[in-house]
Design a protein around this motif. Structure first.
Motif, PDB file in Angstrom:
ATOM      1  N   VAL A  59     -41.318 -17.044  28.038  1.00 12.08           N
ATOM      2  CA  VAL A  59     -40.414 -15.743  27.810  1.00 12.08           C
ATOM      3  C   VAL A  59     -38.827 -16.221  27.730  1.00 12.08           C
ATOM      4  CG1 VAL A  59     -42.210 -14.430  28.939  1.00 12.08           C
ATOM      5  CG2 VAL A  59     -40.199 -15.134  30.228  1.00 12.08           C
ATOM      6  N   PHE A  60     -37.969 -15.486  27.304  1.00 12.37           N
ATOM      7  CA  PHE A  60     -36.650 -15.866  26.978  1.00 12.37           C
ATOM      8  C   PHE A  60     -36.079 -14.899  28.083  1.00 12.37           C
ATOM      9  CE2 PHE A  60     -38.537 -17.166  23.069  1.00 12.37           C
ATOM     10  CZ  PHE A  60     -37.538 -18.256  22.736  1.00 12.37           C
ATOM     11  N   ALA A  61     -35.214 -15.512  28.774  1.00 12.26           N
ATOM     12  CA  ALA A  61     -34.026 -14.892  29.697  1.00 12.26           C
ATOM     13  C   ALA A  61     -32.859 -14.967  28.849  1.00 12.26           C
ATOM     14  CB  ALA A  61     -34.251 -15.505  31.296  1.00 12.26           C
ATOM     15  N   SER A  62     -31.686 -14.944  29.506  1.00  7.90           N
ATOM     16  CA  SER A  62     -30.417 -14.899  29.163  1.00  7.90           C
ATOM     17  C   SER A  62     -29.362 -15.174  30.009  1.00  7.90           C
ATOM     18  CB  SER A  62     -30.013 -13.758  28.317  1.00  7.90           C
ATOM     19  OG  SER A  62     -28.610 -13.559  28.203  1.00  7.90           O
ATOM     20  N   GLY A  69     -40.182 -14.075  15.746  1.00 12.77           N
ATOM     21  CA  GLY A  69     -40.309 -15.166  14.860  1.00 12.77           C
ATOM     22  C   GLY A  69     -39.487 -15.045  13.563  1.00 12.77           C
ATOM     23  N   ALA A  70     -39.183 -13.902  12.975  1.00 13.98           N
ATOM     24  CA  ALA A  70     -38.646 -14.012  11.739  1.00 13.98           C
ATOM     25  C   ALA A  70     -37.253 -14.377  11.377  1.00 13.98           C
ATOM     26  CB  ALA A  70     -38.894 -12.545  11.220  1.00 13.98           C
ATOM     27  N   ASN A  71     -36.572 -14.293  12.559  1.00  8.42           N
ATOM     28  CA  ASN A  71     -35.150 -14.894  12.788  1.00  8.42           C
ATOM     29  C   ASN A  71     -34.780 -16.071  13.650  1.00  8.42           C
ATOM     30  OD1 ASN A  71     -33.567 -13.134  10.635  1.00  8.42           O
ATOM     31  ND2 ASN A  71     -34.833 -11.439  11.666  1.00  8.42           N
ATOM     32  N   GLY A  72     -33.469 -16.410  13.764  1.00 10.50           N
ATOM     33  CA  GLY A  72     -32.971 -17.125  14.707  1.00 10.50           C
ATOM     34  C   GLY A  72     -33.994 -17.952  15.577  1.00 10.50           C
ATOM     35  N   ILE A  73     -33.983 -18.091  16.747  1.00 15.20           N
ATOM     36  CA  ILE A  73     -34.781 -19.203  17.520  1.00 15.20           C
ATOM     37  C   ILE A  73     -36.238 -19.091  16.985  1.00 15.20           C
ATOM     38  CG2 ILE A  73     -35.303 -20.067  19.890  1.00 15.20           C
ATOM     39  CD1 ILE A  73     -32.519 -18.527  20.787  1.00 15.20           C
ATOM     40  N   GLY A  74     -36.883 -17.873  16.993  1.00 14.88           N
ATOM     41  CA  GLY A  74     -38.086 -17.834  16.774  1.00 14.88           C
ATOM     42  C   GLY A  74     -38.513 -18.549  15.398  1.00 14.88           C
ATOM     43  N   ALA A  99     -28.349  -2.762  29.262  1.00 16.16           N
ATOM     44  CA  ALA A  99     -29.786  -2.813  29.008  1.00 16.16           C
ATOM     45  C   ALA A  99     -30.450  -4.089  28.837  1.00 16.16           C
ATOM     46  CB  ALA A  99     -29.964  -1.929  27.729  1.00 16.16           C
ATOM     47  N   TYR A 100     -29.759  -4.917  27.950  1.00 13.05           N
ATOM     48  CA  TYR A 100     -30.302  -6.239  27.566  1.00 13.05           C
ATOM     49  C   TYR A 100     -30.275  -7.121  28.598  1.00 13.05           C
ATOM     50  CZ  TYR A 100     -30.237 -10.919  25.230  1.00 13.05           C
ATOM     51  OH  TYR A 100     -30.606 -12.128  24.740  1.00 13.05           O
ATOM     52  N   ALA A 101     -29.004  -7.077  29.433  1.00 11.45           N
ATOM     53  CA  ALA A 101     -28.992  -7.830  30.738  1.00 11.45           C
ATOM     54  C   ALA A 101     -30.151  -7.703  31.710  1.00 11.45           C
ATOM     55  CB  ALA A 101     -27.671  -7.939  31.423  1.00 11.45           C
ATOM     56  N   PHE A 157     -33.841 -20.398  29.310  1.00 11.54           N
ATOM     57  CA  PHE A 157     -32.625 -19.910  29.043  1.00 11.54           C
ATOM     58  C   PHE A 157     -32.166 -20.738  27.842  1.00 11.54           C
ATOM     59  CE2 PHE A 157     -31.191 -17.369  32.801  1.00 11.54           C
ATOM     60  CZ  PHE A 157     -32.211 -17.574  33.532  1.00 11.54           C
ATOM     61  N   PRO A 158     -31.953 -20.198  26.453  1.00 16.39           N
ATOM     62  CA  PRO A 158     -31.883 -21.158  25.328  1.00 16.39           C
ATOM     63  C   PRO A 158     -30.174 -21.494  25.234  1.00 16.39           C
ATOM     64  CG  PRO A 158     -32.072 -18.766  24.549  1.00 16.39           C
ATOM     65  CD  PRO A 158     -32.295 -18.659  26.223  1.00 16.39           C
ATOM     66  N   GLY A 159     -29.189 -20.997  25.983  1.00 17.46           N
ATOM     67  CA  GLY A 159     -27.939 -21.340  25.607  1.00 17.46           C
ATOM     68  C   GLY A 159     -27.556 -20.319  24.773  1.00 17.46           C
ATOM     69  N   ALA A 190     -36.743  -9.272  20.781  1.00 20.27           N
ATOM     70  CA  ALA A 190     -35.594  -8.846  21.648  1.00 20.27           C
ATOM     71  C   ALA A 190     -34.465  -7.998  20.776  1.00 20.27           C
ATOM     72  CB  ALA A 190     -34.746  -9.770  22.572  1.00 20.27           C
ATOM     73  N   VAL A 191     -34.168  -6.895  21.540  1.00 20.59           N
ATOM     74  CA  VAL A 191     -33.082  -6.311  20.974  1.00 20.59           C
ATOM     75  C   VAL A 191     -31.707  -6.176  21.897  1.00 20.59           C
ATOM     76  CG1 VAL A 191     -34.392  -5.008  19.337  1.00 20.59           C
ATOM     77  CG2 VAL A 191     -33.766  -3.824  21.700  1.00 20.59           C
ATOM     78  N   GLN A 192     -30.678  -5.880  21.495  1.00 24.84           N
ATOM     79  CA  GLN A 192     -29.571  -5.729  22.235  1.00 24.84           C
ATOM     80  C   GLN A 192     -28.475  -4.711  22.098  1.00 24.84           C
ATOM     81  OE1 GLN A 192     -26.276  -9.128  23.678  1.00 24.84           O
ATOM     82  NE2 GLN A 192     -27.932 -10.066  22.481  1.00 24.84           N
ATOM     83  N   GLN A 245     -46.126  -7.796  10.400  1.00 27.58           N
ATOM     84  CA  GLN A 245     -45.256  -6.855  10.717  1.00 27.58           C
ATOM     85  C   GLN A 245     -45.614  -6.100  11.722  1.00 27.58           C
ATOM     86  OE1 GLN A 245     -43.427  -6.176   6.562  1.00 27.58           O
ATOM     87  NE2 GLN A 245     -42.069  -5.365   7.746  1.00 27.58           N
ATOM     88  N   VAL A 246     -45.102  -6.089  12.922  1.00 27.12           N
ATOM     89  CA  VAL A 246     -45.543  -5.133  13.803  1.00 27.12           C
ATOM     90  C   VAL A 246     -44.495  -5.078  15.025  1.00 27.12           C
ATOM     91  CG1 VAL A 246     -46.778  -7.437  15.285  1.00 27.12           C
ATOM     92  CG2 VAL A 246     -47.369  -4.988  15.984  1.00 27.12           C
ATOM     93  N   ASP A 247     -44.188  -4.103  15.819  1.00 31.59           N
ATOM     94  CA  ASP A 247     -43.404  -3.478  16.607  1.00 31.59           C
ATOM     95  C   ASP A 247     -44.136  -3.827  17.890  1.00 31.59           C
ATOM     96  OD1 ASP A 247     -41.853  -2.408  18.504  1.00 31.59           O
ATOM     97  OD2 ASP A 247     -41.424  -0.433  17.485  1.00 31.59           O
ATOM     98  N   VAL A 248     -43.480  -4.922  18.580  1.00 29.46           N
ATOM     99  CA  VAL A 248     -44.298  -5.332  20.034  1.00 29.46           C
ATOM    100  C   VAL A 248     -43.955  -4.263  21.178  1.00 29.46           C
ATOM    101  CG1 VAL A 248     -43.789  -7.860  19.604  1.00 29.46           C
ATOM    102  CG2 VAL A 248     -42.158  -6.673  20.824  1.00 29.46           C
TER     103      VAL A 248
END
Ligand SMILES: NC(=O)c1ccc[n+]([C@@H]2O[C@H](COP(=O)([O-])OP(=O)(O)OC[C@H]3O[C@@H](n4cnc5c(N)ncnc54)[C@H](O)[C@@H]3O)[C@@H](O)[C@H]2O)c1
Length: 242
Positions: A135-138, A17-22, A150-152, A180-182, A88-90, A57-60
């Motif tokens: 949860v977020f798909a893509s 949640g520190a960036n973007g959509i979150g 890996a991301y997909a 699926f956020p678009g 998520a990471v990509q 600050q935590v690594d999920v």
């Protein structure tokens, strides 16, 4: 019909949640009266100082760290109403070149991280016999993409994961849905889509949205108006910018 969401007194854990959509959701959730607890590896200066937004600050992908921070959240606030698992990471690499560490990192954050967060939060939701998990798909979960295996793969796995969890916890009135956020202009999107690639194609076809575009659907899914579970909500395209 106007949409009004009231999260007064409620607590949502928002990973990534520190960036973007979150981050957009954290701001909106707090504005709706709730407390947004952001778990991220980085800290957002922009979220600092906003009432009812707190950052950890935590690594999920670190199971023990997730359990510790969730225990802290429960001790502090006495409740958790929702988990929005967005971290998520990509990594970008062809399958031939994908390093084991990058594969493990993507699966560790995008998939294991969701599992650890669900396992840490669920006992509290079950005890209260209510709650919502997102949860977020893509789109890449279905379409795939060169250099995004890996991301997909991780995003594809989350869809049946969420449906299975929804089946397990429906008896406790806990809802689990997939978004699926678009195509949304965020730091992750920018990093994964340097100019000259598919960015222009998307801009010219389905459009590229901004994080705030996703907030309404997310707040809806967190609200008791969303009498749905095991479902997927798909934003297929963005409005053209005015
Ligand atoms: N932006 C898009 O177009 C798009 C499209 C489809 C799906 N999604 C999904 O939406 C969600 C939000 O994406 P976004 O575009 O806002 O991304 P973003 O990069 O803006 O935010 C992701 C956040 O996750 C954090 N993060 C990374 N590794 C972490 C870890 N180990 N532990 C905790 N936090 C970690 C990052 O620091 C970052 O703040 C993601 O699950 C993403 O896969 C985004």
């Amino acid at each position: 019909m106007k949409s009004t969401f009231d999260a007064t007194g409620e607590v949502a854990v928002i990973t990534g949640g520190a960036n973007g959509i979150g981050a957009a959701l954290a701001r909106a959730y707090a504005a709706a009266g709730g407390t947004a607890v952001v778990l991220d590896v980085v800290r957002s200066a922009e979220l600092d100082g906003i009432d009812r937004v707190e950052q950890h600050q935590v690594d999920v992908s670190d199971r023990d760290a997730v359990h510790t921070v969730i225990a802290d959240v429960v001790a502090t606030h006495g409740r958790i109403d929702a988990l929005v698992a967005g971290a998520a990471v990509q990594p970008r690499a062809t399958v031939v070149d994908l390093a084991q560490a990058d594969w493990r990192h993507a699966i560790g954050v995008n998939l294991d991280g969701v599992l650890w967060c669900c396992q840490a939060v669920l006992p509290h939701l079950i005890e209260r016999r209510s709650g919502a998990i997102l949860v977020f798909a893509s789109g890449l979960a279905h379409a795939g993409r060169a250099e995004a295996s890996a991301y997909a793969a991780s995003k594809g796995a989350l869809i049946p994961f969420a449906k299975s969890l929804a089946a397990e916890v429906a008896q406790y009135r806990i809802r689990v849905n997939t978004v699926f956020p678009g195509v949304i202009d965020t730091p992750q999107f920018q990093a994964a889509n340097p100019p000259g690639g598919e960015r222009e194609h998307w801009a010219a076809t389905i459009g590229i949205g901004v994080p705030e575009d996703v907030v309404g659907p997310l707040l809806f899914l967190l609200s008791d108006a969303a009498t749905m579970t095991g479902s997927t909500l798909t934003r297929d395209r963005a409005f053209a910018k005015e």
